[in-house]
Design a protein around this motif. Structure first.
Motif, PDB file in Angstrom:
ATOM      1  N   UNK A  28      79.151  58.186 122.582  1.00 58.10           N
ATOM      2  CA  UNK A  28      78.666  57.286 122.179  1.00 58.10           C
ATOM      3  C   UNK A  28      77.525  56.195 122.406  1.00 58.10           C
ATOM      4  N   UNK A  29      76.876  57.395 123.962  1.00 61.82           N
ATOM      5  CA  UNK A  29      75.357  56.964 124.042  1.00 61.82           C
ATOM      6  C   UNK A  29      74.685  57.358 123.237  1.00 61.82           C
ATOM      7  N   UNK A  30      74.006  58.224 122.627  1.00 60.99           N
ATOM      8  CA  UNK A  30      73.445  59.173 122.103  1.00 60.99           C
ATOM      9  C   UNK A  30      73.296  59.299 120.283  1.00 60.99           C
ATOM     10  N   UNK A  31      75.052  59.127 120.220  1.00 63.06           N
ATOM     11  CA  UNK A  31      75.592  59.352 118.545  1.00 63.06           C
ATOM     12  C   UNK A  31      75.332  61.107 118.438  1.00 63.06           C
ATOM     13  N   UNK A  32      74.210  60.710 116.625  1.00 58.50           N
ATOM     14  CA  UNK A  32      74.852  62.765 116.450  1.00 58.50           C
ATOM     15  C   UNK A  32      73.425  63.212 117.002  1.00 58.50           C
ATOM     16  N   UNK A  33      73.092  62.247 117.613  1.00 52.94           N
ATOM     17  CA  UNK A  33      71.456  63.404 117.527  1.00 52.94           C
ATOM     18  C   UNK A  33      71.598  63.894 119.541  1.00 52.94           C
ATOM     19  N   UNK A  34      72.882  63.699 120.265  1.00 53.36           N
ATOM     20  CA  UNK A  34      73.270  64.032 121.585  1.00 53.36           C
ATOM     21  C   UNK A  34      73.011  65.371 121.790  1.00 53.36           C
ATOM     22  N   UNK A  35      73.159  66.491 121.132  1.00 56.26           N
ATOM     23  CA  UNK A  35      72.805  68.039 121.562  1.00 56.26           C
ATOM     24  C   UNK A  35      71.337  68.283 121.748  1.00 56.26           C
ATOM     25  N   UNK A  36      70.633  67.871 120.283  1.00 55.44           N
ATOM     26  CA  UNK A  36      69.704  67.221 120.562  1.00 55.44           C
ATOM     27  C   UNK A  36      68.938  67.130 121.856  1.00 55.44           C
ATOM     28  N   UNK A  37      69.251  65.666 122.186  1.00 55.49           N
ATOM     29  CA  UNK A  37      68.892  64.798 123.333  1.00 55.49           C
ATOM     30  C   UNK A  37      68.949  65.397 124.915  1.00 55.49           C
ATOM     31  N   UNK A  84      69.213  68.801 125.425  1.00 54.46           N
ATOM     32  CA  UNK A  84      68.122  70.269 125.127  1.00 54.46           C
ATOM     33  C   UNK A  84      66.869  69.685 125.820  1.00 54.46           C
ATOM     34  N   UNK A  85      66.605  68.682 124.517  1.00 52.75           N
ATOM     35  CA  UNK A  85      65.294  68.282 125.199  1.00 52.75           C
ATOM     36  C   UNK A  85      65.320  67.771 126.764  1.00 52.75           C
ATOM     37  N   UNK A  86      66.036  66.659 127.254  1.00 58.21           N
ATOM     38  CA  UNK A  86      65.845  66.896 128.655  1.00 58.21           C
ATOM     39  C   UNK A  86      67.093  66.888 129.005  1.00 58.21           C
ATOM     40  N   UNK A  87      67.777  67.191 130.325  1.00 56.58           N
ATOM     41  CA  UNK A  87      69.369  67.475 130.217  1.00 56.58           C
ATOM     42  C   UNK A  87      69.238  66.650 131.344  1.00 56.58           C
ATOM     43  N   UNK A  88      68.091  66.133 132.165  1.00 59.79           N
ATOM     44  CA  UNK A  88      67.940  64.966 133.597  1.00 59.79           C
ATOM     45  C   UNK A  88      67.746  63.816 132.539  1.00 59.79           C
ATOM     46  N   UNK A  89      67.852  63.593 131.914  1.00 61.01           N
ATOM     47  CA  UNK A  89      67.753  61.738 131.223  1.00 61.01           C
ATOM     48  C   UNK A  89      70.263  61.478 131.253  1.00 61.01           C
ATOM     49  N   UNK A  90      70.349  62.655 131.356  1.00 64.64           N
ATOM     50  CA  UNK A  90      71.975  62.449 131.614  1.00 64.64           C
ATOM     51  C   UNK A  90      72.578  61.736 132.431  1.00 64.64           C
ATOM     52  N   UNK A  91      71.758  62.448 133.739  1.00 61.46           N
ATOM     53  CA  UNK A  91      71.831  61.582 135.060  1.00 61.46           C
ATOM     54  C   UNK A  91      71.462  59.856 135.006  1.00 61.46           C
ATOM     55  N   UNK A  92      70.579  59.569 134.834  1.00 63.68           N
ATOM     56  CA  UNK A  92      70.135  57.917 134.422  1.00 63.68           C
ATOM     57  C   UNK A  92      70.958  57.032 133.521  1.00 63.68           C
ATOM     58  N   UNK A  93      71.437  57.729 132.296  1.00 58.57           N
ATOM     59  CA  UNK A  93      72.336  57.550 131.162  1.00 58.57           C
ATOM     60  C   UNK A  93      73.577  57.565 130.624  1.00 58.57           C
ATOM     61  N   UNK A  94      73.969  58.472 131.055  1.00 54.63           N
ATOM     62  CA  UNK A  94      75.694  58.559 131.609  1.00 54.63           C
ATOM     63  C   UNK A  94      76.372  58.641 132.970  1.00 54.63           C
TER      64      UNK A  94
END
Length: 732
Positions: free
Chosen positions: A167-176, A178-188
């Motif tokens: 719901x946060x990243x949409x269709x680009x979720x896997x790509x995003x 992979x690019x920066x897994x640390x964004x999960x801690x900030x965004x999710x």
């Protein structure tokens, strides 16, 4: 020796979406009876087809099982399997009824039709445009979520957060990711640094990378803000980050500078003409939003204080006599002083414990302002506190969030600097609960011409969020403060009020005589004995003796979340005795939710307009729509099963979560098991939540410890310093 097994899933006995563990009943090829298969799957539904590798084991408790080391899922390919799959509730808008009708229409082509040409579903009687859209959206969501789940689980992360990530990243979720897994801690919400860090390791990110150091810095500062700190000494932040990650402090220091350059972090050195007044251990580091909030509160109060008072000329003494006639009471000298102050001070703080007349003062102030046709707004941090304020004043009161009118579409409040509130007086009750961020949002919306009255008990626990706003304002001496200490005659008859003040003064509270009061201490020395006493009290004794409803009226408040006397264990025990009803239930994140359960909202959800600490009741569990409906004070809100990490059972709450609320009856367990949290302001806050009855259950040693220990964990905030600085500048 490894064997293979294939077949269709007839029933999902158990599936934990957090770690993927599943127990399945399978109609296996070559076997007449159903077999039990256990293994790990990201997501699973009845009707699907499995290919499994593993071995047969004879479990001592559950008998013969096929223990799968590898499990693969395929879509069902028979009409019966497709019908079972669609009837499982996986796809919103399709339950058993429509599953049968759709399969009767399209047979083996059903899944292809839903996937490729969903418009054809209109051929099925009863499926209109709205249901069709729900089916189409749910099908696409399931496909996307499963793809993300499979990717995450392959890298060691459970499935519980997949829907939020999608719901946060949409269709680009896997790509995003992979690019920066640390964004999960900030965004999710619900994904911490440790989880993101483990994923980063699996994705091959260097342990000393600047990306990791920056993420760890943010995490450390966020954890500190969770403990109430607004800023923190930079040296300690760097040290904690290095210890957490094993990264060299020099690399962390470089990450600090990068964070400052990109406006994520702020360094504050606290230069002052009065060095003795500078906060210790400077410089401090701030997350930028918290720095701006603290600065905003200081400037907002200073600006508000300096304006002209909106009240026209008032004959104050005559007005005070008129108020006494209107309210049918005689004001004490301290109350007259407080009301007098409100007629001349643009910003005023009124603080004191229970029974000291804070509400009477607020009513008196409102009488004067409304008599002069002034526009008045009443607000409080929580829905329950706002409701109580409305009941005691007879005027409409709102939560601060509703007063400021949060608009999900714009991701912020409608009222602010560009669109101020149109009031002459704003009263904030339970002000000790307001954190630095919310106070800043409120002050941005208060017009310079208005008065602000902050009412609260500074001796209670500070806000759950960062800051100690009310205490800092009082300590700064930058605005007038009325501190009430006299307990009024009517309140003095309450053993609860008496006990609260005794605890606040460091004295052992007196228990009321049997059957003649509203405050009791019940002795029980072991955790097991305390739990049994509480269960008996809530289920039998309190309802029988006081006529209170155990679900609606009685609230267990405990100092902590863990151990036998923590919220989790007490909630499970109380749910078992108070709401063991048959019917649909849903298991998520270690909780089992049933219709009738008392539940707690654990995070602010601005879209739903429900906030951390709000309590509701489960009205309905809709397995077909995968929704749980919760009633919050007359407002019914739907929760997708994927959103249930926002809810917890609320038969027992932590005392922190109870702030701003009031309950007819409160029961508090006290044991040395809670040693780290046995503190005077915690116990005082718990006692002051009770309206008709408060019972402490536990050991005398734990009670004495709580009363003797004052909270020494001072929050790192600089609001008082900033207010004094601004005040000194005004006087220069």
């Amino acid at each position: 020796m490894s064997e293979t097994l294939s077949g269709s899933i007839e029933h999902v006995t158990f599936h934990n979406p957090e770690n993927g563990f599943a127990v399945l009943r399978v109609l296996a090829a070559g076997r007449r009876d159903l077999v039990t298969v256990v293994g790990n799957l990201p997501a699973v539904a009845a009707g699907e087809f499995i290919q499994a590798s593993g071995s047969w084991v004879n479990d001592r408790d559950h008998g013969l099982q096929f223990k799968a080391t590898e499990l693969r899922i395929e879509p069902p390919h028979t009409p019966a399997g497709i019908e079972k799959f669609l009837a499982s509730g996986l796809i919103k808008g399709i339950g058993p009824h429509y599953a049968r009708k759709i399969v009767e229409t399209f047979g083996e082509r059903t899944l292809a039709v839903i996937d490729e040409s969903p418009a054809f579903l209109k051929e099925v009687k009863g499926i209109g445009a709205r249901r069709l859209e729900r089916i189409r959206a749910s099908w696409q969501e399931q496909k996307a979520v499963r793809r993300i789940v499979i990717f995450l689980q392959a890298h060691g992360i459970g499935t519980a957060r997949a829907v939020r990530i999608w719901k946060t990243y949409g269709e680009r979720a896997v790509e995003m990711v992979q690019e920066n897994p640390y964004r999960l801690a900030t965004d999710i919400w619900g994904v911490g640094f440790q989880t993101a860090d483990e994923l980063a390791v699996r994705l091959g990110i260097d342990r000393n990378s600047p990306l990791r150091a920056r993420a760890a810095l943010r995490y450390v500062l966020q954890e500190l803000s969770g403990q109430g700190h607004v800023g923190y000494p930079e040296a300690a932040v760097v040290q904690q980050t290095a210890e957490l990650t094993g990264i060299d402090p020099g690399i962390v220091a470089v990450a600090v500078e990068a964070g400052r350059q990109e406006a994520e972090l702020v360094r504050e050195s606290f230069t002052s003409t009065k060095p003795q007044a500078v906060p210790k251990d400077a410089p401090w580091l701030y997350l930028k939003p918290l720095f701006l909030a603290e600065l905003g509160v200081a400037r907002g109060l200073a600006q508000l204080r300096a304006g002209e008072h909106p009240l026209p000329a008032v004959q104050v003494e005559a007005a005070l006599n008129w108020i006494e006639q209107r309210m049918g009471l005689e004001l004490a000298s301290s109350q007259r002083d407080a009301i007098r102050q409100a007629t001349t001070s643009k910003v005023l703080v009124i603080t004191g414990g229970p029974g000291v007349g804070k509400t009477t003062i607020v009513r008196g102030i409102l009488e004067i302002f409304t008599a002069k046709s002034m526009r008045c707004a009443l607000c409080a941090p929580t829905g329950r506190a706002a409701k109580r304020l409305q009941e005691t004043t007879g005027m409409e009161a709102k939560t601060i969030h509703r007063l400021l009118e949060y608009e999900p579409g714009m991701g912020g409040f409608r009222h602010g600097r560009d669109l101020p509130l149109e009031y002459d007086l704003i009263v904030v009750d339970e002000a000790s609960m307001v954190d630095i961020v919310l106070m800043n949002q409120l002050l941005r919306a208060v017009p310079d011409s208005a008065c602000l009255v902050l009412v609260g008990d500074v001796d209670q626990l500070p806000s759950v969020g960062p800051g100690a706003v009310l205490g800092d304002i009082i300590r700064s001496q930058a605005v007038p403060v009325v501190r009430l200490t006299e307990i009024f005659r009517q309140a003095e008859q309450s053993w609860i009020v008496r006990a609260a003040h005794q605890v606040n003064h460091g004295e052992l509270p007196e228990s009321a005589p049997a059957a003649q009061g509203d405050f009791y201490f019940v002795l029980a020395d072991t955790p097991e004995a305390i739990v049994e006493r509480i269960v008996t009290m809530v289920r039998e004794r309190i309802p029988a003796r006081f006529g209170l409803d155990p679900l609606r009226d009685v609230q267990i408040l405990t100092p902590m979340n863990r151990f036998e006397l923590g919220t989790r264990n007490l909630n499970q025990r109380l749910q078992a005795v108070l709401n063991d009803r048959p019917g649909p239930q849903v298991q998520r994140h270690g909780w089992t939710f049933r219709v009738g359960d008392k539940v707690l909202q654990t995070v602010n959800n601005y879209q739903k307009e429900v906030f951390n600490g709000d309590i509701g009741r489960v009205l309905k569990i809709d397995e077909q729509e995968q929704e749980l409906i919760v009633d919050f004070d007359g407002k019914s809100l739907p929760y997708d099963f994927g959103e249930l990490d926002e809810l917890a059972l609320a038969y027992a709450l932590s005392i922190h979560k109870s702030q701003g609320s009031e309950y007819p009856a409160v029961v508090i367990p006290l044991h040395m098991q809670h040693f780290m949290l046995l503190q005077r302001n915690l116990l005082y806050t718990g006692i002051t939540r009770g309206k008709k009855l408060v019972v402490l259950v536990g050991s005398k040693k734990a009670l004495a410890t709580a009363i003797q220990r004052q909270d020494t964990n001072r929050r790192n905030t600089a609001l008082a310093w900033r207010l004094r600085q601004l005040m000194d500048e005004d006087h220069d």
